[in-house]
Design a protein around this motif. Structure first.
Motif, PDB file in Angstrom:
ATOM      1  N   TYR A 183      38.154  51.661  54.278  1.00 42.62           N
ATOM      2  CA  TYR A 183      37.499  50.731  53.359  1.00 42.62           C
ATOM      3  C   TYR A 183      38.576  49.962  52.603  1.00 42.62           C
ATOM      4  CZ  TYR A 183      38.410  54.957  50.637  1.00 42.62           C
ATOM      5  OH  TYR A 183      38.995  56.067  50.083  1.00 42.62           O
ATOM      6  N   SER A 184      38.140  48.970  51.816  1.00 42.00           N
ATOM      7  CA  SER A 184      39.071  48.119  51.085  1.00 42.00           C
ATOM      8  C   SER A 184      39.464  48.758  49.760  1.00 42.00           C
ATOM      9  CB  SER A 184      38.429  46.754  50.818  1.00 42.00           C
ATOM     10  OG  SER A 184      39.283  45.940  50.044  1.00 42.00           O
ATOM     11  N   ALA A 185      40.767  48.828  49.512  1.00 41.65           N
ATOM     12  CA  ALA A 185      41.289  49.343  48.243  1.00 41.65           C
ATOM     13  C   ALA A 185      42.642  48.686  47.993  1.00 41.65           C
ATOM     14  CB  ALA A 185      41.441  50.864  48.288  1.00 41.65           C
ATOM     15  N   GLN A 186      42.811  48.167  46.796  1.00 41.10           N
ATOM     16  CA  GLN A 186      44.090  47.565  46.411  1.00 41.10           C
ATOM     17  C   GLN A 186      44.642  48.278  45.186  1.00 41.10           C
ATOM     18  OE1 GLN A 186      41.874  44.553  47.401  1.00 41.10           O
ATOM     19  NE2 GLN A 186      42.885  44.963  49.337  1.00 41.10           N
ATOM     20  N   GLU A 187      45.958  48.339  45.129  1.00 40.00           N
ATOM     21  CA  GLU A 187      46.617  49.031  44.024  1.00 40.00           C
ATOM     22  C   GLU A 187      47.481  48.051  43.249  1.00 40.00           C
ATOM     23  OE1 GLU A 187      48.021  53.366  44.128  1.00 40.00           O
ATOM     24  OE2 GLU A 187      49.880  52.243  44.395  1.00 40.00           O
ATOM     25  N   VAL A 188      47.409  48.150  41.921  1.00 44.01           N
ATOM     26  CA  VAL A 188      48.228  47.339  41.031  1.00 44.01           C
ATOM     27  C   VAL A 188      49.111  48.287  40.234  1.00 44.01           C
ATOM     28  CG1 VAL A 188      48.236  45.659  39.165  1.00 44.01           C
ATOM     29  CG2 VAL A 188      46.406  45.615  40.863  1.00 44.01           C
ATOM     30  N   GLN A 189      50.417  48.075  40.303  1.00 44.45           N
ATOM     31  CA  GLN A 189      51.352  48.952  39.633  1.00 44.45           C
ATOM     32  C   GLN A 189      51.332  48.730  38.118  1.00 44.45           C
ATOM     33  OE1 GLN A 189      53.098  51.460  41.105  1.00 44.45           O
ATOM     34  NE2 GLN A 189      51.901  50.866  42.908  1.00 44.45           N
ATOM     35  N   GLY A 190      51.584  49.820  37.388  1.00 42.18           N
ATOM     36  CA  GLY A 190      51.594  49.735  35.939  1.00 42.18           C
ATOM     37  C   GLY A 190      52.606  48.748  35.408  1.00 42.18           C
ATOM     38  N   ALA A 191      53.763  48.631  36.090  1.00 44.01           N
ATOM     39  CA  ALA A 191      54.789  47.685  35.643  1.00 44.01           C
ATOM     40  C   ALA A 191      54.262  46.254  35.686  1.00 44.01           C
ATOM     41  CB  ALA A 191      56.031  47.819  36.523  1.00 44.01           C
ATOM     42  N   THR A 192      53.418  45.950  36.686  1.00 40.29           N
ATOM     43  CA  THR A 192      52.826  44.622  36.783  1.00 40.29           C
ATOM     44  C   THR A 192      51.842  44.379  35.646  1.00 40.29           C
ATOM     45  OG1 THR A 192      53.042  44.712  39.187  1.00 40.29           O
ATOM     46  CG2 THR A 192      51.530  43.073  38.288  1.00 40.29           C
ATOM     47  N   LEU A 193      51.085  45.416  35.284  1.00 43.31           N
ATOM     48  CA  LEU A 193      50.133  45.288  34.184  1.00 43.31           C
ATOM     49  C   LEU A 193      50.849  45.053  32.863  1.00 43.31           C
ATOM     50  CD1 LEU A 193      47.758  48.238  35.137  1.00 43.31           C
ATOM     51  CD2 LEU A 193      47.346  45.813  35.505  1.00 43.31           C
ATOM     52  N   VAL A 194      51.917  45.800  32.625  1.00 42.56           N
ATOM     53  CA  VAL A 194      52.658  45.663  31.376  1.00 42.56           C
ATOM     54  C   VAL A 194      53.321  44.298  31.307  1.00 42.56           C
ATOM     55  CG1 VAL A 194      54.611  46.565  30.051  1.00 42.56           C
ATOM     56  CG2 VAL A 194      52.986  48.138  31.114  1.00 42.56           C
ATOM     57  N   GLU A 195      53.744  43.789  32.458  1.00 36.49           N
ATOM     58  CA  GLU A 195      54.400  42.485  32.506  1.00 36.49           C
ATOM     59  C   GLU A 195      53.502  41.374  31.984  1.00 36.49           C
ATOM     60  OE1 GLU A 195      55.126  40.246  36.348  1.00 36.49           O
ATOM     61  OE2 GLU A 195      57.143  41.014  35.972  1.00 36.49           O
ATOM     62  N   ALA A 196      52.162  41.539  32.153  1.00 32.56           N
ATOM     63  CA  ALA A 196      51.222  40.530  31.684  1.00 32.56           C
ATOM     64  C   ALA A 196      51.152  40.458  30.163  1.00 32.56           C
ATOM     65  CB  ALA A 196      49.831  40.804  32.248  1.00 32.56           C
ATOM     66  N   LYS A 197      51.593  41.510  29.465  1.00 27.10           N
ATOM     67  CA  LYS A 197      51.620  41.540  27.994  1.00 27.10           C
ATOM     68  C   LYS A 197      50.242  41.300  27.393  1.00 27.10           C
ATOM     69  CE  LYS A 197      55.949  42.336  28.235  1.00 27.10           C
ATOM     70  NZ  LYS A 197      56.435  43.725  28.047  1.00 27.10           N
ATOM     71  N   GLU A 198      49.220  41.886  28.027  1.00 22.58           N
ATOM     72  CA  GLU A 198      47.865  41.800  27.516  1.00 22.58           C
ATOM     73  C   GLU A 198      47.517  43.096  26.793  1.00 22.58           C
ATOM     74  OE1 GLU A 198      45.646  39.543  27.400  1.00 22.58           O
ATOM     75  OE2 GLU A 198      46.035  38.031  28.951  1.00 22.58           O
ATOM     76  N   PRO A 199      47.019  43.036  25.554  1.00 20.64           N
ATOM     77  CA  PRO A 199      46.621  44.267  24.867  1.00 20.64           C
ATOM     78  C   PRO A 199      45.481  44.994  25.571  1.00 20.64           C
ATOM     79  CG  PRO A 199      46.856  42.447  23.310  1.00 20.64           C
ATOM     80  CD  PRO A 199      46.914  41.862  24.687  1.00 20.64           C
ATOM     81  N   ASN A 200      44.605  44.228  26.250  1.00 16.48           N
ATOM     82  CA  ASN A 200      43.474  44.804  26.961  1.00 16.48           C
ATOM     83  C   ASN A 200      43.796  44.891  28.448  1.00 16.48           C
ATOM     84  OD1 ASN A 200      40.892  45.275  28.214  1.00 16.48           O
ATOM     85  ND2 ASN A 200      39.903  44.503  26.365  1.00 16.48           N
ATOM     86  N   ILE A 201      43.707  46.086  29.012  1.00 15.02           N
ATOM     87  CA  ILE A 201      44.071  46.306  30.414  1.00 15.02           C
ATOM     88  C   ILE A 201      43.291  45.395  31.353  1.00 15.02           C
ATOM     89  CG2 ILE A 201      44.175  48.022  32.255  1.00 15.02           C
ATOM     90  CD1 ILE A 201      44.206  50.145  30.017  1.00 15.02           C
ATOM     91  N   VAL A 202      42.007  45.182  31.048  1.00 19.12           N
ATOM     92  CA  VAL A 202      41.159  44.392  31.937  1.00 19.12           C
ATOM     93  C   VAL A 202      41.748  43.007  32.154  1.00 19.12           C
ATOM     94  CG1 VAL A 202      38.882  43.346  32.197  1.00 19.12           C
ATOM     95  CG2 VAL A 202      39.081  45.673  31.321  1.00 19.12           C
TER      96      VAL A 202
END
Length: 994
Positions: free
Chosen positions: A106-125
């Motif tokens: 099935y379809s599943a994609q992974e986003v690394q935490g470093a990429t999330l932090v790089e966005a500098k968004e207080p809200n994870i979404v």
């Protein structure tokens, strides 16, 4: 004579690289047969001491182990070769089980935490925006702490929760929107989680991927895996500190800057001559008391530069049998609207240890405490945003009090926006605990028994105060609300993995118990007697309500995965749930999935394998049950008749006694589960040694027996509505993800990622012959996509030409029509990352085509004369056909009359929400150990990040088309209406480990 020799300790400076000379970041280098080792930094370097001669063993995910011997050497370079079998990405799937992506069906994609932090968004979404195909994210507004909506593969339920299930380390957590007691968005509770503690997020999209998660998995799952201390092989603790600071400036709607307050060119001063309109004279020609009139930029004077600070400290450590991680962060966000802010303290601790040789345990706790202050938004009378968006540029709003202490207002029925800042407040205080305990026992090498217990507990205190003297509530108002929420989850799983010849078989059996309790206490007081004393006890009229809800679900599940020669994969999943919110004879329901994969690249010749490194075709079919209804819909409850008619002439309380009436909504004792059927087929390929990877999916999902609460029924029943199982809806779509590495060099590399999704949604049936159903600001219409905008439209002839009335103006056809569709035609994201040694530059574009928006700021503004387009006030002849003689219209009308007519027809304010955003730009520099050879620092980095720096929205005249001012609910989408504008921002971040 005796001779003694002593081995001297040698300090070794080493570097781990791959065959192309690039650093292998995070590689572990150990002295063989000891626990002594080090971890390679961002530039691949490490430092290690040894005595005499030693054998070093280097290991890293995706690489073959490398052994080298050193003897009195002070420097060395270790080259590692890629392990093609290990290069298959390992992703976290349902229930927190890790599996190779190559064998997923099935379809599943992974986003690394470093990429999330790089966005500098207080809200994870928000950090996920534009990164995963098939995922649509909508921010509510620019107010600190505002909610964000995340929907995967379109809506699956008419009125139930359509947002993805959030799972942290295998435990579902609550993501309700809470915290606002007046109009405007609240906060989605995922905002309580610090993005800095996230290792990665797996996005499970199809029903086959989420079937193990029961009813809630029907809408997709975000699998959040938190960090641990396992990467630290050194016994010494590693301390990491980081400091972020960002500056935000708002995206304003387009407003006119030429004309003063007034009507038909006549100036009103806003003092003894009041009006809501800015149809006055040109400011350049306006003289007041013999002086040139001063122009005020109401938006720039009111809004300020927002500042967000995020301070984090973490400690990791461990040895061969135990490891730990502790993290604390403090987020302080001041909004662009004065007197608004969001503060969050977040503490996270995780301890992993081997209790016995074959018994492992993980204990973790996530605690957060947040404090949010906001202002009312939207078109409510209390909203300062409304008033400041429409304030005349000729009027000075300061001071906001008259000499007699009353408000200075330029128009009636609205507060002075500056008075509102000091006298209207909405505060939310949340304390939240998420403990998780996981025990894993391996009695045999191929058998794992896991028990996981988790909870999500939070309390929230909300308070709204409106001072005496408010235009909307002259005697003042106080609202207090307390929320107590408890959610418990328990999983017991048996996981067996055994190989027989060419067959590899994995079997998972489990049991889940899930229970939720929530309590809401709310008190409203009006008629305050003491100004400035915000105690509800002083109110002359107090009403109080209490509601509580409890539900429980028990599930049994099984999954079998059979892999033949790493070429053919068969996956079977089954689950049986029993839900307390459904009818007693229908509360147990089975569902499951069957899926297969064919890895055809295993059959290719070596020459072809050099080109096509990996190729897989997968297909799946799944049936998922969803108990998408609130508790107690089976019964017809009694309720206090507040706001309801009494019995004849009797009203309650009657002679001091409370009375209760049956609810006007009839309970349905036959409610059963919603059912979602989904077919999915996909292709995954990797070319030229994984330099290019393509994944494409097509899905076709259909919702049957959809639950609709409050459907209107015949008045002869004695009730106004009931809850039914009758909705049908389909979603079909394609998703494409392309990853490429155009350049891979020793010093320079370039990574490229592009994702695209197109989803076609259609409402197939509502209830009986019912063709339309209201849903907030949108409607549900049979044969149309979910979420169409209904409203008045212009009268046209058969050729589509506007019909013009006797006054020379277009007019409404007098009916309510389908005038817009909030569903986008397609969405896409484009990310580039370029690295040169320790310097990296990445930028991401986020794109959406279509998706209509009702621009209420322009809609009301056409009456007021405030949108930018109204600067053209010349008389004009509206093109169309006159109803008088059936000929081309020749009657000239004023600009004011024209735009005020547009104000009366909803079609005039429906705008295409197409946009291209420069979502993020990030420039970073990593100071490796080689650059700091004598420093106590292990690593350091400096990052500059820009967010929303550029927005191209050619058909939208508001600030940012990606807003939802009334929250993240199903019926709050597709409207732009006087919300706090979202912002462009610049963030500076410094991080160091020692």
């Amino acid at each position: 004579m005796g001779i003694c020799s002593y081995a001297q300790s040698v300090s070794l400076q080493g570097k781990v690289i791959d065959k192309s000379g690039l650093p292998v970041i995070g590689a572990t280098v150990k002295i063989k047969d000891t626990n002594k080792g080090a971890t390679a930094g961002a530039d691949g370097t490490f430092t290690l001491s040894y005595e005499g001669t030693a054998t070093l063993v280097a290991t890293a995910i995706g690489f073959n182990p490398a052994e080298v011997t050193v003897s009195n050497q002070s420097s060395i370079t270790i080259t590692m070769s890629e392990n093609q079998e290990e290069l298959s990405e390992v992703v976290v799937t349902a229930l927190g089980v890790k599996r190779e992506k190559r064998v997923l069906t099935y379809s599943a994609q992974e986003v690394q935490g470093a990429t999330l932090v790089e966005a500098k968004e207080p809200n994870i979404v928000n950090a996920l925006s534009g990164k995963v195909p098939g995922v649509q994210i909508t921010s509510a507004s620019g107010t600190p702490g505002s909610s964000s909506r995340i929907v995967i593969r379109g809506a699956t339920s008419f009125f139930g929760n359509n947002q993805a299930l959030i799972v942290v380390d295998g435990v579902p957590i609550n993501n309700d929107e809470t915290g606002n007691l007046t109009m405007g968005p609240g906060t989605n509770r995922l905002a309580d989680i610090d993005p800095g503690i996230i290792e990665n997020i797996s996005v499970l999209k199809g029903a086959a991927a989420t079937a193990l998660y029961g009813s809630a998995g029907a809408r997709g799952v975000l699998m959040i895996t938190t960090k641990s201390g396992r990467g630290n092989v050194d016994k010494k603790p590693v301390v990491t500190v980081s400091q972020d600071i960002s500056f935000e400036t708002p995206w304003f709607p387009e407003v006119q800057e030429k004309y003063a307050q007034g009507e038909r060119g006549i100036y009103y001063n806003g003092e003894d001559q009041k009006t809501s309109s800015s149809w006055g004279p040109l400011m350049d020609t306006l003289m007041i008391d013999g002086q040139k009139a001063k122009k005020y930029n109401q938006l720039k004077d009111f809004f300020r530069t927002g500042v967000t600070s995020n301070s984090t400290i973490s400690v990791t450590g461990g040895n061969g049998s135990s490891d730990y991680l502790m993290s604390y962060s403090y987020l302080n966000q001041t909004g662009t609207v004065p007197e608004t802010d969001y503060k969050r303290h977040a503490l996270f601790a995780k301890y992993n240890t081997k209790i016995l040789k074959n018994l492992n345990s993980v204990f973790q706790l996530n605690y957060s405490s947040s404090n949010n202050n906001r202002q009312p938004e939207g078109y409510t009378l209390e909203s300062p945003i409304w008033t400041i968006y429409t304030a005349p540029i000729s009027w000075n709003p300061q001071p906001y009090l008259n000499p007699d202490g009353t408000q200075r207002v330029f128009r009636y029925s609205r507060n002075n926006p500056y008075w509102a800042l000091d006298n209207i407040h909405n505060g939310a205080r949340v304390n939240r605990f998420i403990p998780v305990i996981t025990l894993s026992y391996n009695p045999l090498s191929w058998l794992t028994i896991t028990e996981r217990m988790g909870a999500d507990i939070y309390t929230e205190q909300d308070k709204y105060t409106e001072a005496i003297g408010s235009v909307s509530n002259p005697t003042g108002k106080i609202i207090e609300q307390n929320i107590n929420f408890r959610q418990f989850n328990h999983d017991f799983m048996i996981n067996a993995n055994k190989t027989w010849g060419d067959f590899n078989v994995n079997l998972l059996l489990g049991n889940n118990v899930f229970s939720t309790y929530s309590q809401y206490q709310r008190a409203t007081g009006t008629g305050l007697s003491v100004a400035g004393f915000d105690n509800i006890g002083q109110a002359s009229n107090i009403s109080y309500s209490e509601n509580h809800y409890q539900s429980r679900k028990v599930g049994f599940y099984a999954q079998s995965n059979i892999d033949y020669k790493r070429t053919l994969v068969l996956s079977l999943t089954g689950r049986f749930d029993q839900s307390s919110v459904l009818a007693e004879d229908k509360n147990s329901y089975p569902y499951g999935s069957v899926a297969g994969g064919f890895i055809f690249s295993e059959l290719l010749s070596p020459s072809l394998s050099n080109v096509l490194s990996f190729g897989k075709v997968r297909v799946s079919y799944a049936v998922v049950g969803n108990d998408g209804v609130e508790p107690y819909q089976l019964n017809t409850p009694f309720q206090k008749p507040d706001g309801l008619p009494g019995i004849g002439a009797i009203t309650f309380p009657y002679q001091g006694q409370s009375g209760y009436l049956l609810s006007q909504t009839l309970g349905n004792v036959n409610l059963r589960n919603e059912q979602l059927n989904e077919f999915e087929v996909g292709l995954e390929t990797s070319l030229f040694g994984n330099r290019i990877a393509l994944e494409a999916s097509y899905f076709d999902r259909k919702t049957r027996n959809g639950i609709i609460p409050g459907v209107a029924i015949a008045p002869s029943t004695g009730y106004t509505g009931t809850t039914v199982n009758s909705a049908e809806m389909s979603n079909k779509g394609i998703e494409v993800l392309l990853n490429a590495k155009p350049v891979v060099g020793k010093h320079f590399s370039w990574d490229f990622s592009f994702n695209f999704s197109h989803i076609r949604n259609e409402v197939l049936a509502i209830y009986g012959d019912m063709e339309q159903l209201g849903n907030g600001f949108t409607s549900i219409v049979v044969g149309q996509p979910y979420g169409v905008i209904m409203g008045s439209s212009f009268k046209r002839n058969e050729q589509g030409q506007l019909m013009i009335d006797e006054a020379g103006l277009p007019f409404s056809d007098g009916s309510v029509n389908n005038i817009g569709n909030i569903t986008p035609d397609w969405m896409a994201g484009l990310t580039n990352t370029l690295r040169y040694n320790q310097l990296a530059l990445s930028f991401q574009f986020d794109m959406k085509k279509g998706g209509d928006i009702q621009n209420n700021v322009d809609g009301y503004g056409y009456f007021y004369g405030t949108p930018k387009v109204t600067e053209n006030r010349e008389d004009r002849v509206v093109e169309g056909i006159s109803v008088v003689d059936g000929k081309e219209n020749t009657i000239s009308v004023s600009g004011q009359d024209y735009y005020r007519r547009l104000n009366a027809v909803t079609e005039a304010v429906i705008q295409d929400g197409t946009y291209i955003k420069l979502r993020t730009v990030s420039l970073s520099y990593n100071f490796g150990k080689a650059l700091l050879p004598r420093s106590f620092l292990k690593s350091a980095s400096f990052v500059v990040t820009g967010r929303n720096l550029w927005i191209y929205s050619p058909h939208f005249t508001g600030g940012d088309p990606e807003t939802s001012p009334f929250g993240s609910g199903n019926g709050s989408q597709g409207i732009y209406s006087f919300s706090t504008p979202t912002s462009r921002s610049i963030n500076f971040s410094l991080k160091a480990s020692f």
